[in-house]
Design a protein around this motif. Structure first.
Motif, short mmCIF file in Angstrom:
data_model
loop_
_atom_site.label_atom_id
_atom_site.label_comp_id
_atom_site.label_asym_id
_atom_site.label_seq_id
_atom_site.Cartn_x
_atom_site.Cartn_y
_atom_site.Cartn_z
N PRO A 52 -2.03 -13.44 -7.56
CA PRO A 52 -0.79 -13.07 -6.83
C PRO A 52 -0.23 -11.72 -7.29
CG PRO A 52 -0.68 -15.30 -7.73
CD PRO A 52 -1.92 -14.70 -8.27
N LYS A 53 -0.72 -11.19 -8.40
CA LYS A 53 -0.25 -9.87 -8.88
C LYS A 53 -0.43 -8.78 -7.82
CE LYS A 53 -2.69 -8.89 -12.58
NZ LYS A 53 -3.72 -9.82 -12.98
N ALA A 54 -1.39 -9.00 -6.88
CA ALA A 54 -1.70 -7.96 -5.89
C ALA A 54 -0.57 -7.75 -4.87
CB ALA A 54 -3.00 -8.30 -5.17
N VAL A 55 0.36 -8.73 -4.77
CA VAL A 55 1.45 -8.58 -3.79
C VAL A 55 2.36 -7.41 -4.20
CG1 VAL A 55 3.51 -9.66 -2.81
CG2 VAL A 55 1.44 -11.01 -3.14
N GLY A 56 2.63 -7.33 -5.51
CA GLY A 56 3.54 -6.30 -6.04
C GLY A 56 3.16 -4.90 -5.58
N PRO A 57 1.90 -4.45 -5.83
CA PRO A 57 1.52 -3.09 -5.44
C PRO A 57 1.66 -2.84 -3.94
CG PRO A 57 -0.11 -4.03 -6.92
CD PRO A 57 0.88 -5.12 -6.65
N LEU A 58 1.40 -3.89 -3.13
CA LEU A 58 1.53 -3.70 -1.69
C LEU A 58 2.98 -3.42 -1.30
CD1 LEU A 58 -0.76 -6.24 0.20
CD2 LEU A 58 -0.76 -3.76 0.28
N LEU A 59 3.89 -4.20 -1.89
CA LEU A 59 5.31 -3.98 -1.59
C LEU A 59 5.74 -2.63 -2.15
CD1 LEU A 59 6.84 -7.51 -2.26
CD2 LEU A 59 6.24 -6.44 -0.09
N TYR A 60 5.17 -2.28 -3.29
CA TYR A 60 5.54 -1.03 -3.95
C TYR A 60 5.12 0.19 -3.11
CZ TYR A 60 6.45 1.86 -8.09
OH TYR A 60 6.95 2.77 -8.96
N VAL A 61 3.92 0.11 -2.51
CA VAL A 61 3.47 1.25 -1.70
C VAL A 61 4.36 1.35 -0.44
CG1 VAL A 61 1.63 0.12 -0.33
CG2 VAL A 61 1.42 2.49 -0.87
N ALA A 62 4.74 0.18 0.10
CA ALA A 62 5.62 0.20 1.28
C ALA A 62 6.97 0.80 0.90
CB ALA A 62 5.79 -1.20 1.84
N MET A 63 7.47 0.42 -0.28
CA MET A 63 8.77 0.93 -0.72
C MET A 63 8.70 2.46 -0.92
SD MET A 63 10.71 1.76 -3.80
CE MET A 63 9.49 1.66 -5.01
N THR A 64 7.63 2.94 -1.54
CA THR A 64 7.47 4.39 -1.77
C THR A 64 7.54 5.13 -0.44
OG1 THR A 64 5.99 3.86 -3.59
CG2 THR A 64 5.98 6.14 -2.84
N MET A 65 6.84 4.54 0.56
CA MET A 65 6.80 5.20 1.86
C MET A 65 8.18 5.24 2.52
SD MET A 65 3.85 4.32 4.47
CE MET A 65 2.63 4.31 3.19
#
Ligand code: ASP
Length: 464
Positions: free
Chosen positions: A259-272
């Protein structure tokens, strides 16, 4: 602009026809569904929903597999081929899509009719796109989305490690010595260069006084736009397979990372999204205040009907009628300016897409352990700006252009590579990213129309 009849999409209507092609593809497939059961259900469900289902099921399946390494290995070996097939299909269309959409885009701007308004508009589009990519790269360097994810790909194959050549070489390599060789090798920058030169020459020829040459150029233009449309039709077909590809590739990510992989996905969306907001405030706000001495707050309030429509429809072309109405009736842009700037903007001015391309390229670099160095980021600056020009104003078009930006910085999305897995993660959340970038694309077009009208002293300032 109107929709063409199903059998005849005239070139000037290309973007609408692309959207049409994608829709027809889906409804046609649904009509021809004779089989019942799973396949029937599969094609009946809206594509976006299917991709989302693929993403969620892949994540759940991957988490479960993560607890049983042997089962995970068997899963990867036996299903990896579906992920690879999806990636191969996408790669198959990248070169023809870039070539034909850039030629058509460049050739559709008539040099004879450009004039001062046209040149100002194109200059504004270019400068704001470069600012957008610069903001995106700066943010991605600060937030570093994907850092330490350590994606290794289903076959534990990393993309070729990036050894960037010196800057002077990068610039020189943009000019192909043999365009056919560049096309065959899939060298992105030389292909873009050649397509633009070809498209601009074609535009001049279409405007030529020599009737025979102009007629021949028109026929060639129609052929190129038909090829571009055909390629987007193919994209529509390939995307039918996307839910399966996303499911397999995402399952692999979650089997490796849990489940750790969810964090980076949300993080890239937030950066954008931070990039979108910053560009709105610094890019458009700065231009409106410093160049035109107009209120940014009033602009945002006035623009919101079109911006929201773009957010929901995820299509600059689909939003065009609203963009035109808002610009003319609420912002006081005269028809003489809006009729050129907005349709051209919906086709070539995509600041949101440029931000998306740059942040995603950085994310994939970080996530696969190959962060982009300075020269590679400079290459992203060029390719993301130009790729945004070649992106059609229809939902999801940017995701194909991302392949080309990645190729240009030696992060190829090949079967079994880490890049392919990271790319699948992006496809999984593409709808969310597409909403924001389309909203920015359309807002940027309106800001351009206002700024150009003001500089031409034709803006109706009583509306401000
Ligand atoms: N959906 C975007 C638009 O219509 C294009 C993209 O996919 O980036 O502006």
């Amino acid at each position: 602009m109107r929709h063409g009849s199903p059998g005849r999409c005239v070139p000037q209507q290309q973007p609408q026809c692309l959207a049409y092609a994608l829709n027809v593809q889906e409804s046609h497939m649904s009509r021809n569904r004779e089989s019942s059961g799973f396949l029937s259900w599969y094609f009946r469900v809206n594509l976006l929903k299917r991709i989302l289902i693929g993403l969620v099921l892949g994540a759940v399946c991957g988490c479960v597999l993560g607890a049983a390494p042997e089962a995970a290995r068997v899963f990867i070996v036996s299903t990896g081929i579906f992920g690879d097939l999806f990636i191969r299909l996408l790669k198959m269309i990248v070169v023809p899509v870039i070539l034909f959409s850039l030629i058509t885009g460049a050739a559709s701007i008539s040099p004879g009719r450009l004039g001062r308004v046209g040149l100002k508009t194109l200059a504004y589009y270019f400068v704001t796109s470069v600012i957008a990519v610069a903001i995106a790269l700066a943010l991605a360097n600060i937030f570093q989305p994907g850092l330490n994810m350590g994606i290794i790909g289903d076959a534990a194959v990393k993309g070729t490690s990036a050894k960037a050549p010196p800057l002077s070489q990068i610039l020189l390599d943009i000019v192909p010595t043999n365009p056919a060789e560049s096309l065959a090798r899939g060298d992105v920058l030389p292909i873009i260069f050649f397509a633009l030169v070809f498209g601009i020459a074609l535009a001049f020829l279409r405007d030529s006084k020599d009737g025979k040459a102009a007629a021949a150029a028109d026929r060639l233009f129609e052929l190129c736009s038909a090829c571009a449309e055909t390629m987007y039709k193919v994209v529509g077909g390939i995307m039918q397979f996307a839910p399966v590809g996303v499911f397999v590739l995402i399952a692999i990510v979650f089997a490796q990372h849990g489940p750790k992989a969810v964090g980076p996905l949300l993080y890239v969306a937030m950066t954008m999204y931070v990039g979108f907001v910053l560009h709105l405030v610094i890019g458009y706000g700065g231009f409106l205040r410093l160049v035109s001495n107009l209120s940014f707050i009033k602009f945002v309030k006035g623009a919101n009907a079109a911006s929201l429509t773009a957010f929901v429809t995820r299509s600059s072309n689909g939003t065009l009628p609203v963009t035109m109405r808002v610009s003319e009736e609420i912002m006081g842009v005269p028809r003489s300016v809006s009729s050129f700037t907005l349709p051209v903007g919906a086709t070539v001015n995509m600041d949101g897409t440029a931000i998306y391309l740059a942040v995603c390229a950085m994310f994939i670099g970080f996530a696969t352990g190959q962060p982009l160095n300075f020269n590679q980021q400079l290459t992203v600056m060029i390719t993301a700006t130009l790729a945004a020009v070649g992106t059609a104003g229809v939902p999801g078009a940017g995701v194909i252009m991302l392949l080309m930006v990645l190729e240009s910085v030696d992060l190829p999305v090949t079967e079994g590579s880490a890049g392919a897995v990271a790319y699948a993660m992006i496809i999984g959340i593409d709808a969310l990213l597409d909403m924001g970038r389309t909203c920015m694309n359309v807002t940027g077009d309106m800001a351009g129309a206002v700024i150009v009208s003001k500089s031409e002293r034709v803006l109706d300032e009583s509306k401000w």
